[in-house]
Design a protein around this motif. Structure first.
Motif, PDB file in Angstrom:
ATOM      1  N   SER A   9       0.833  -1.203   0.000  1.00 62.81           N
ATOM      2  CA  SER A   9       0.000   0.000   0.000  1.00 62.81           C
ATOM      3  C   SER A   9       0.865   1.250   0.000  1.00 62.81           C
ATOM      4  N   VAL A  10       0.239   2.348  -0.381  1.00 64.97           N
ATOM      5  CA  VAL A  10       0.896   3.644  -0.359  1.00 64.97           C
ATOM      6  C   VAL A  10      -0.133   4.665   0.108  1.00 64.97           C
ATOM      7  N   SER A  11       0.300   5.601   0.948  1.00 71.50           N
ATOM      8  CA  SER A  11      -0.608   6.619   1.479  1.00 71.50           C
ATOM      9  C   SER A  11      -0.069   8.003   1.168  1.00 71.50           C
ATOM     10  N   HIS A  12      -1.000   8.937   1.082  1.00 69.09           N
ATOM     11  CA  HIS A  12      -0.603  10.314   0.817  1.00 69.09           C
ATOM     12  C   HIS A  12      -1.748  11.233   1.186  1.00 69.09           C
ATOM     13  N   SER A  13      -1.454  12.341   1.793  1.00 67.44           N
ATOM     14  CA  SER A  13      -2.479  13.313   2.151  1.00 67.44           C
ATOM     15  C   SER A  13      -2.306  14.554   1.305  1.00 67.44           C
ATOM     16  N   SER A  14      -3.411  15.070   0.800  1.00 66.39           N
ATOM     17  CA  SER A  14      -3.351  16.286  -0.025  1.00 66.39           C
ATOM     18  C   SER A  14      -2.866  17.495   0.769  1.00 66.39           C
TER      19      SER A  14
END
Length: 393
Positions: free
Chosen positions: A68-73
């Motif tokens: 998985s990969v996560s990112h917040s705007s």
């Protein structure tokens, strides 16, 4: 069997699918066969900020499946893969590399096989609810051989069509989400229960009260103008009013449907066009979905009508094997402009045809929104470019 034929057969399978998991597996297997990559990945959103590698075929399956990969705007980190997923950047998507991919997904870098070069193609997948995933194909080639890892133009066209098929499989060919269908089912259930249960129960109570009034008249102390009679009459009248109000609510529930957004309408038109085209048109929403879906009224209807007309023209005249529908929003001075580009790889515009009522209709639709329409010859094919100004309310 040609790739176009195989994609047409896959399209039929998607439109008739009952089990979404089975059709996604079939699409992954078929995509791996058609594109012949060394690794194939399908990244799908888990929530608003996390994407999971749901499907992997070929090399590095054990290392990447479930990664998985996560990112917040809200963060300033612009690591290529998270940035592409979160910000819908076509420019960043075109520069994505194998190193970017594995660095984001794996706990440690997964280098390409020793002595090889890599090529990567990635196309967005519309996963619904204003979220998107990615279809990624990677190919390796020995640096010392004459073979090339690069994907051909034809393979890129096939990849775009296959990504569109993943989108249809995840959203349903009608472009309506499962949530909307559930809401409509729930409205119908409530309307049915109100009609079959609540109204019938009130009818029964009303009839009982009328029977009581009829029987009470036998008693000398009962008076039609007395407090008991008045209370019974008021109760019967109240029940009649309640029945009328419930009937109005039932009618409202049955007439009310979920408003379909612009992005859903566009997916719907692309789905309907499959029958005439014989293949899946690719849809690229190169703007935040929320901003596109904020477009309402006449402009919304005109955008849908233009896309519908363009796809119909390609099906009737172009003899194409691929069509791309691109929707873009951009600023031009103080104005916001929506641009619709529909391109195909068909035989181009026949110069002997001078009557083009479809283009005239699109021109009229553009002018009423301070816009214009034009067409351009490609090699091969044609592109229709339509634009309109979004007038602030």
């Amino acid at each position: 069997m040609s790739n176009a034929t195989r994609i047409s057969e896959l399209t039929a399978a998607v439109l008739n699918a009952e089990d979404p998991d089975d059709i996604l597996d079939l699409l992954a297997d078929s995509t791996f066969e058609i594109l012949s990559p060394d690794s194939l990945l399908v990244l799908l959103p888990l929530n608003d900020s996390t994407w999971v590698c749901e499907l992997v075929r070929g090399q590095y399956q054990a290392e990447l499946l479930g990664a998985s990969v996560s990112h917040s705007s809200e963060t300033t980190d612009s690591a290529p893969l998270p940035f592409v997923l979160d910000h819908d950047s076509q420019e960043a998507l075109a520069t994505l590399t194998w190193s970017d991919l594995t660095h984001a997904l794996a706990d440690e870098d997964l280098p390409a096989p020793a002595g090889s070069t890599s090529a990567l193609v990635a196309f967005p997948i519309d996963a619904g609810a204003a979220r998107r995933g990615l279809l990624i194909a990677v190919r390796f080639a020995d640096e010392d051989s004459d073979a090339t890892a690069a994907f051909t133009d034809a393979e890129n066209v096939s990849a775009a069509s296959l990504a569109a098929l993943f989108s249809f499989a995840l959203n349903g060919s009608t472009g309506r989400s499962a949530i909307e269908d559930d809401l409509n089912d729930e409205r119908n259930r409530i309307a049915r229960d109100l009609h079959d249960l609540a109204i019938q129960e009130l009818f029964g109570v009303g009839m009982q009260l009328e029977t009581v009034m009829s029987q009470a008249s036998r008693f000398p102390e009962y008076s039609d103008e007395g407090p008991v009679a008045t209370s019974l009459k008021d109760s019967v009248a109240g029940i009649e009013r309640s029945i009328a109000e419930i009937r109005g609510i039932v009618q409202s529930l049955r007439n009310e449907t979920v408003e379909v957004t612009l992005s859903q309408r566009l997916r719907h038109e692309c789905g309907l066009a499959i029958a005439g085209l014989g293949f899946v048109p690719s849809l690229h929403l190169q703007a935040p979905v929320a901003e596109l879906d904020a477009i309402e009224g006449e402009l919304k209807e005109d955008v849908v009508a233009v896309v519908k007309e363009c796809l119909a023209n390609v099906a009737r005249h172009a003899h194409a094997s691929a069509v791309s529908v691109s929707i873009t929003l951009f600023k031009e001075g103080v104005d916001t402009v929506i641009q619709v580009n529909v391109s195909d790889n068909g035989r181009g515009i026949d110069p002997s045809i001078t009557r083009r009522s479809g283009l005239a209709n699109m021109g009229a639709r553009a002018r009423r929104h301070l816009g214009w329409v034009d067409f351009y010859s490609l090699d091969p094919g044609t592109m229709v470019s339509w634009r309109a100004t979004i007038i602030a309310e």
